[in-house]
Each structure stands twice: as C-alpha cells, then as structure tokens.
Design a protein around this motif. Structure first.
Motif, short mmCIF file in Angstrom:
data_model
loop_
_atom_site.label_atom_id
_atom_site.label_comp_id
_atom_site.label_asym_id
_atom_site.label_seq_id
_atom_site.Cartn_x
_atom_site.Cartn_y
_atom_site.Cartn_z
N HIS A 1 20.73 -6.30 -78.57
CA HIS A 1 21.62 -5.26 -79.13
C HIS A 1 21.26 -4.89 -80.54
CE1 HIS A 1 24.45 -5.85 -75.78
NE2 HIS A 1 23.98 -7.36 -75.72
N SER A 2 20.91 -5.75 -81.44
CA SER A 2 20.44 -5.34 -82.99
C SER A 2 19.22 -4.87 -83.03
CB SER A 2 20.72 -6.26 -83.78
OG SER A 2 22.22 -6.48 -84.10
N VAL A 3 18.95 -3.56 -83.35
CA VAL A 3 17.53 -2.98 -83.13
C VAL A 3 17.32 -2.29 -84.49
CG1 VAL A 3 15.94 -1.67 -81.92
CG2 VAL A 3 17.56 -2.84 -80.90
N MET A 4 16.20 -2.62 -85.06
CA MET A 4 15.80 -1.56 -86.13
C MET A 4 14.11 -1.01 -85.71
SD MET A 4 17.08 -3.29 -89.61
CE MET A 4 16.00 -4.68 -89.56
N ALA A 5 13.81 0.11 -85.89
CA ALA A 5 12.62 0.58 -85.58
C ALA A 5 12.20 1.53 -86.75
CB ALA A 5 12.81 1.37 -84.31
N VAL A 6 11.11 1.61 -87.07
CA VAL A 6 10.35 2.44 -88.28
C VAL A 6 9.32 3.21 -87.73
CG1 VAL A 6 9.88 2.57 -90.70
CG2 VAL A 6 11.84 1.00 -89.89
N PRO A 7 8.95 4.21 -87.93
CA PRO A 7 7.70 4.76 -87.52
C PRO A 7 6.48 4.49 -88.36
CG PRO A 7 9.01 6.41 -88.48
CD PRO A 7 10.00 5.35 -88.52
N VAL A 8 5.41 4.58 -88.25
CA VAL A 8 4.11 4.39 -89.08
C VAL A 8 3.88 5.87 -89.20
CG1 VAL A 8 1.93 3.58 -89.23
CG2 VAL A 8 3.51 2.01 -88.28
N VAL A 9 3.91 6.42 -90.30
CA VAL A 9 3.50 7.73 -90.68
C VAL A 9 2.41 7.98 -91.68
CG1 VAL A 9 4.01 10.23 -91.36
CG2 VAL A 9 5.74 8.89 -90.05
N VAL A 10 1.21 8.45 -91.30
CA VAL A 10 0.21 8.65 -92.22
C VAL A 10 -0.45 10.27 -92.20
CG1 VAL A 10 -2.31 7.90 -92.80
CG2 VAL A 10 -0.77 6.30 -91.76
N ASN A 11 -0.23 10.71 -93.51
CA ASN A 11 -0.51 12.18 -93.71
C ASN A 11 0.27 13.06 -92.80
OD1 ASN A 11 -2.59 11.63 -95.55
ND2 ASN A 11 -4.27 11.48 -93.82
N LYS A 12 1.62 12.76 -92.87
CA LYS A 12 2.56 13.33 -92.11
C LYS A 12 2.57 13.28 -90.62
CE LYS A 12 3.63 16.38 -96.09
NZ LYS A 12 3.64 17.83 -96.53
N LYS A 13 1.61 12.46 -90.12
CA LYS A 13 1.37 12.35 -88.64
C LYS A 13 1.81 10.88 -88.26
CE LYS A 13 -2.35 15.76 -88.42
NZ LYS A 13 -3.77 15.82 -87.72
N MET A 14 2.74 10.89 -87.11
CA MET A 14 3.17 9.52 -86.70
C MET A 14 2.00 8.89 -85.66
SD MET A 14 6.83 8.83 -85.06
CE MET A 14 6.63 10.04 -83.77
N LYS A 15 1.55 7.76 -86.34
CA LYS A 15 0.51 7.26 -85.69
C LYS A 15 1.02 5.91 -84.76
CE LYS A 15 -2.72 9.06 -87.96
NZ LYS A 15 -3.72 9.97 -87.19
N GLY A 16 2.47 5.43 -84.99
CA GLY A 16 2.91 4.66 -83.93
C GLY A 16 4.39 4.13 -84.48
N PHE A 17 4.78 2.77 -84.39
CA PHE A 17 6.05 2.33 -84.89
C PHE A 17 6.07 0.85 -84.72
CE2 PHE A 17 6.41 3.68 -80.57
CZ PHE A 17 7.33 2.65 -79.98
N SER A 18 7.21 0.20 -85.44
CA SER A 18 7.31 -0.90 -85.50
C SER A 18 8.83 -1.42 -85.09
CB SER A 18 7.35 -1.79 -86.85
OG SER A 18 7.68 -3.10 -86.86
#
Length: 478
Positions: free
Chosen positions: A260-277
């Motif tokens: 139920h508890s979820v935290m997610a953060v995008p991996v952004v390099v040079n303003k481009k989203m490469k992935g997430f955690s």
C-alpha cells in the motif's frame, strides 16, 4: 491570622519547587535525546504535582511512548483550548463546575516555533492556582527550549546520515565494480535506510513503452505479481515525470494489493527520463515525508552515475560480444579458459566449423550465410549451461568451452549440436567438431588446448566432415 511558621513553611516549599525547576532545566538542556527529555519532564511533574494529571500534546513527530501520556495534537472543534494555546503561544485556562476541575494549557515554545502543548489538570478546584500557573509556565518554556534543541540535533544528525548515504552510494556507483554488484549494494542501502520491503530499479526502452527490471531489484519485481505495480507507476511517469508519494495505493481494479505504501522517483539525465526506482511496504502510510525527500535526493544524485554505469555495462557487453552471432568474443573466451585452468579440475574445449561455408555464400549469398551463422549460434546457446562459454572463433568457426566438464560429456554435447544442425537448419548444412580437454594433474596450457582442438577439427574435415573428432585419437570419431 497566618502564623510566621506557616509563611516560613510555604516559602521553603516554594524554594524547593523552584530548585526542582532549576535542576530539571539543567537535565533537560544536558540531553539531546528527545525520549530521555520527555521522560525527565514527566518524572518532575509527578514529583511536584502528585495529585494532578497531565498530558503532552505534540505537534510533529510520532513518539513511541506507550508508557507516557503523550498524544497527537489534532485540529478539531472539541479541543479549541489546546488549539488556542498552540496558535497564540500563550497559556490558556479551562474550568468545569460540573466535573470540578481546572485545566491549564501551556505551549512548549522554542525560539523557532511551538512544538506542542502541555496540559495540566488540577482536581477539586474551579480555578487553576495562580502560583502553580506561573511555575508551570516556566516549566513548559524550559521544556520547549530543550525540546527544540533536541529536535534540531536530531535533524542535523539525520541530515548527516542522509549525506553519508548519498555520498557512499554515489561513490559506489562511480567505482569500477560490476554494475550488478553496485545495484545490489544500492538496493540493500535503500532497504536498510527506509525499512522498505521491496526495492525495484527500472530502465525504459528507447521508445519509452516498456520498463526493464534491472539486476539488484528485489526478487518480487521479477515475478508476474509485480506487473500491476510496475505498469501503474510506468503509466504515471509516462503522463508526468513527477515523483510519486502514495500513502495508501488504491487501484481501480478487482485486485488484492499486497503493498500500500509506495514511493517512486524517476531517473532523469539531461532532462530525459531514463528509468525509475520504486520502494514499497505492505502497511499504509508507512513512509514519512522526510523519507520521500531523501529518496528523491538519493536518486537525483545517483542518476548520472547510474546511467553511466548502465552505458559502461552495455559497452563491456559489446566488447566481449560478437555483433552478428551474439556469442562471446574470442578475447573473452581466452580469458575465461585461462581463469578456469587456474581454479578448476578439468574442462573441455570444442571447435566447430560450418562445412562448405564458402559454397553456401557463393550459392545463396552472404546474407543467407550470416543467417546460418546466427542459427548455429542459437543452437549452441540452447545446448549449453549459463556457466559455459560459446564464442565466435573467427569467420565460420565457432567455439565452446565447458568448465568442469569431462571429455565424455563434452563429446556428447558436441554430437548433440552436430545432429541438431544437420536435422533442423535450412538450407541444409553440416558442421565438423574438434574436441580437446585438460585435467588438473597434467601440465597444460590454453595455447596447447586450442592447438589440439584445431588439429582434431582438421582431421574431421579431412576425413569426411559432419563428424566429431577427439584430440590425439583418430579412432575416436563419430
């Protein structure tokens, strides 16, 4: 008429009480531990006012004091006197003729803010004694100041710990260790720091339509059950690349949610989203907002290093991989055989040559020749273990090294590959195999191992092709 002895006794009690206040102030300001501080405060209240009752209504953190009368400060209409004391930072009084008690609400005030309210209830009176009100006001002021110092110390310690985590993780990501080891390290750090039950790292495909699970993610994210969480987060990031802080995940599906508890953060390099955690916990509202801010900072500081690590990993794969067949390169094969001959007990080497390959290219063209090479390579990959090494030796020659595999087993694998090639490929082709082997108790070198396999392959080609020949034994052919 009040006697002199009575006045002297009252004065002595007052002196003792303020002496107690002075000693408490020293104690409160000598500790930077919030738990210890609150415990000392209640000990003093019990000693000075054994017949009174009291509570602390604290405004920010959740305190684990099941043995102390501490409750959360909440805004509600039934508690307006407490709210007035908190908002005005002034002492407030409350009395009741019905229950015959009087209550005092003293704000716990520091230099930078109000941290809660101390409630003290005097029984069997309709007005709170003015002399006691003055004492309790001083007590709450001292407690508020000490609580502020302790909380500032906690915040500074937390900030130092957060910076250490970020620096250690960034250092690990920038090291030359294998990416999988680095990702496992990062996953363990996040699980420990945030008390997360699941940690996942994901890399978007070039078209951003899918997300690949990276090594280092907890095993749950490699299961089918995880897809509902991954796909939900992926869609959110495809719509908006803002970090997600979800206290109680609720999906519009008939699906039992384990987390139920979820935290997610995008991996952004040079303003481009490469992935997430993603990190998750089964309990709703498990992660505090401070953890969310730390996760954002951790991922932000790690994004470039993580992306560089992924690129380095891909580059290393390109260096050790043949671009056409996707088998390993000959250089990689050489290194692994040398390592095996230093640590293992035995091993078998197989050299494979596609028969009449020049005629195939002349008849069907080089595109078909490349296709046949790829098909033979795929048959090899499907016939060996993960720890075995299939490689492109050069041109139409391919090779297999089988660490810790006997000669008999190596010959059986060679024969199985030879039969598959003959039975399955179109246009119809055959291969020839030369097999060599080594054992720990015989002095050998990997150059000689290659030479013996090459000589056996030459005999296979010279004696009719489409066969397996073993080193040094012309009679052992198939």
């Amino acid at each position: 008429m009040i006697s002199w002895f009575s006045l002297k006794w009252d004065l002595q009690l007052e002196v003792e009480k303020y002496k107690e206040l002075f000693q408490l102030s020293e104690k409160l300001h000598s500790t930077l531990n919030v738990d210890t501080l609150l415990g000392e405060l209640f000990v003093t209240l019990k000693e000075v006012y054994p017949n009174y009752s009291y509570h602390l209504l604290l405004s920010q953190d959740t305190y684990n004091h099941s043995d102390l009368p501490i409750i959360d400060l909440e805004y509600d209409s039934e508690n307006m006197t407490v709210i007035n004391a908190y908002e005005s930072s002034e002492i407030q009084f409350e009395s009741s003729d019905v229950t015959k008690h009087a209550a005092l609400y003293a704000p716990l005030k520091g230099k930078s803010g109000i941290y809660g309210v101390m409630q003290v209830i005097a029984p069997e009176v309709t007005e709170f004694p003015s002399g006691e009100a003055e004492f309790i006001t001083l007590l709450s002021s001292s407690a508020g100041s000490a609580l502020e110092n302790a909380k500032l110390h906690q915040q500074s310690q937390r900030a130092i710990s957060d910076l250490q985590l970020i620096n250690k993780t960034s250092h690990q990501l920038n090291s030359n260790q294998p990416l999988v080891d680095t990702m496992i390290y990062m996953s363990e750090q996040i699980k420990s720091t945030f008390e997360a039950e699941e940690v996942g790292f994901f890399l978007f495909t070039k078209d951003q339509l899918d997300a690949k699970v990276l090594s280092g993610s907890t095993p749950f994210f490699f299961t089918q059950q995880s897809r509902i969480y991954i796909d939900y987060i992926k869609r959110k990031f495809q719509q908006n690349n803002e970090p997600l802080f979800i206290g109680d995940l609720n999906l519009p599906l008939n699906f039992h949610l384990a987390f139920h508890s979820v935290m997610a953060v995008p991996v952004v390099v040079n303003k481009k989203m490469k992935g997430f955690s993603i990190i998750m916990h089964q309990d709703p509202y498990f992660f505090p907002f401070e953890a969310f801010k730390l996760l954002q900072s951790l991922v932000h500081h790690s994004s470039l290093a993580l992306t560089n690590g992924l690129l380095r990993d891909e580059l290393e794969k390109l260096v050790i991989t043949d671009h056409l067949t996707k088998l390993h390169s000959r250089k990689f094969l050489d290194e692994k055989i040398q390592q095996s001959m230093n640590k293992d007990e035995e091993g078998t080497f197989i050299l494979i040559d596609i028969d009449n390959f020049k005629e195939i290219n002349d008849t069907y063209g080089h595109q078909i020749g490349d296709m046949i090479l790829i098909q033979v390579a795929n048959l090899i990959k499907g016939s060996i273990r993960d720890c075995d090494i299939g490689a492109r030796w050069g041109g139409e020659e391919l090779a297999i090294y089988l660490p810790r595999v006997s000669l008999e087993s190596g010959v059986a694998i060679s024969q199985r590959i030879l039969n598959k090639v003959s039975d399955r490929l179109e246009p119809h082709i055959t291969v020839s195999c030369g097999v060599s082997f080594w054992k720990k108790n015989h002095q050998d070198t990997y150059q000689n191992l290659f030479k013996r396999a090459d000589e056996a392959l030459y005999r296979a080609k010279e004696t009719g092709k489409n066969k397996v020949v073993i080193e040094g034994n012309p009679s052992m052919v198939s």
